[in-house]
Design an enzyme around this catalytic site. Structure first.
Site, PDB file in Angstrom:
ATOM      1  N   GLN A 109      -0.419  -7.600  -0.867  1.00 17.34           N
ATOM      2  CA  GLN A 109      -1.083  -6.707   0.081  1.00 17.34           C
ATOM      3  C   GLN A 109      -2.571  -7.003   0.192  1.00 17.34           C
ATOM      4  O   GLN A 109      -3.059  -7.344   1.256  1.00 17.34           O
ATOM      5  CB  GLN A 109      -0.853  -5.245  -0.304  1.00 17.34           C
ATOM      6  CG  GLN A 109      -1.252  -4.271   0.791  1.00 17.34           C
ATOM      7  CD  GLN A 109      -0.547  -2.920   0.648  1.00 17.34           C
ATOM      8  OE1 GLN A 109       0.356  -2.752  -0.159  1.00 17.34           O
ATOM      9  NE2 GLN A 109      -0.952  -1.957   1.444  1.00 17.34           N
ATOM     10  N   ASP A 110      -3.306  -6.860  -0.912  1.00 14.41           N
ATOM     11  CA  ASP A 110      -4.720  -7.241  -0.891  1.00 14.41           C
ATOM     12  C   ASP A 110      -5.146  -7.663  -2.289  1.00 14.41           C
ATOM     13  O   ASP A 110      -4.405  -7.470  -3.251  1.00 14.41           O
ATOM     14  CB  ASP A 110      -5.607  -6.137  -0.306  1.00 14.41           C
ATOM     15  CG  ASP A 110      -5.757  -4.917  -1.196  1.00 14.41           C
ATOM     16  OD1 ASP A 110      -4.908  -4.713  -2.087  1.00 14.41           O
ATOM     17  OD2 ASP A 110      -6.716  -4.159  -0.996  1.00 14.41           O
TER      18      ASP A 110
END
Length: 217
Positions: free
Chosen positions: A61-62
């Protein structure tokens, strides 16, 4: 990035001038505070795993938002940094599936053709998802689309609800999608344990005449 095998194909998927917007965004945020990963490692996934080498995509995701953790490869941290909980669970599942990997730096996977791609490539210190929805998703969606268009069969590993939404971008029937719950402690018991993504990926690579990944390297 400009000289990598990715550049022209990603650019073709994006609106005119989008690379310029990314450069402006990076100049702005890195001048205003602490951002991870270090600026020179933002595109590390694409620099380490060239397009012609991609066999597996593992989508995160990040980046990690703590000091020294993020190195531009999804889920990976340097060996000098303790493995975060999600990575601990990934390595436990790997151990149960195939065997023990002693290092929790996943660079060796990237060097073998595992694209360790985060959907968002930067994060402010201490703020998970702090840059979500600002600039990166069209760019990383374009990366997924470029891989989707390859004739060579590729494995897409999608962990958790966010990554699984990207399944809509994988339309090529040559590819394999392996999906399960996310390895985070909150969801690992909802289907990540026992999902055996590593042996499944290698079985598919062998079936399609490709060299399997040495996940323990």
């Amino acid at each position: 990035m400009e000289h990598s095998s990715w550049h022209a194909l990603i650019k073709a998927q994006l609106p005119e001038g989008y690379f310029g917007k990314i450069n402006q965004f990076m100049e702005q945020v890195y001048s205003q505070g602490i951002i991870y990963p270090p600026k020179e490692k933002v595109f590390q996934a694409l620099l380490t795993t060239l397009l012609e080498e991609v066999k597996v995509v593992i989508l995160g995701q990040d980046p990690y938002h703590g000091p020294g953790q993020a190195q531009g490869l999804s889920f990976s941290v340097p060996d000098s940094i303790p493995a975060p909980p999600s990575l601990q669970n990934i390595l436990k599942e790997l151990s149960d599936d195939i065997g023990v990997k002693k290092s929790h730096d996943l660079t060796s996977w990237a060097e073998q053709g595992v694209l360790l791609l985060n959907a968002c490539l930067t994060v402010p210190a201490g703020q998970a998802n702090g840059h979500a929805g600002q600039i990166w998703e069209p760019f990383t969606d374009a990366v997924i689309q470029v891989v989707n268009h390859l004739d060579r069969p590729v494995v897409f590993v999608l962990w958790g609800a966010y990554a699984r939404k990207k399944k809509a971008l994988v339309t090529n029937p040559h590819h394999l999608i392996i999906e399960s719950a996310h390895p985070s402690p909150l969801s690992v018991y909802r289907g990540f344990w026992g999902s055996k993504p590593f042996s499944k990926a290698n079985a598919f690579l062998k079936e399609t005449g490709q060299e399997p990944i040495d996940w323990l390297r």
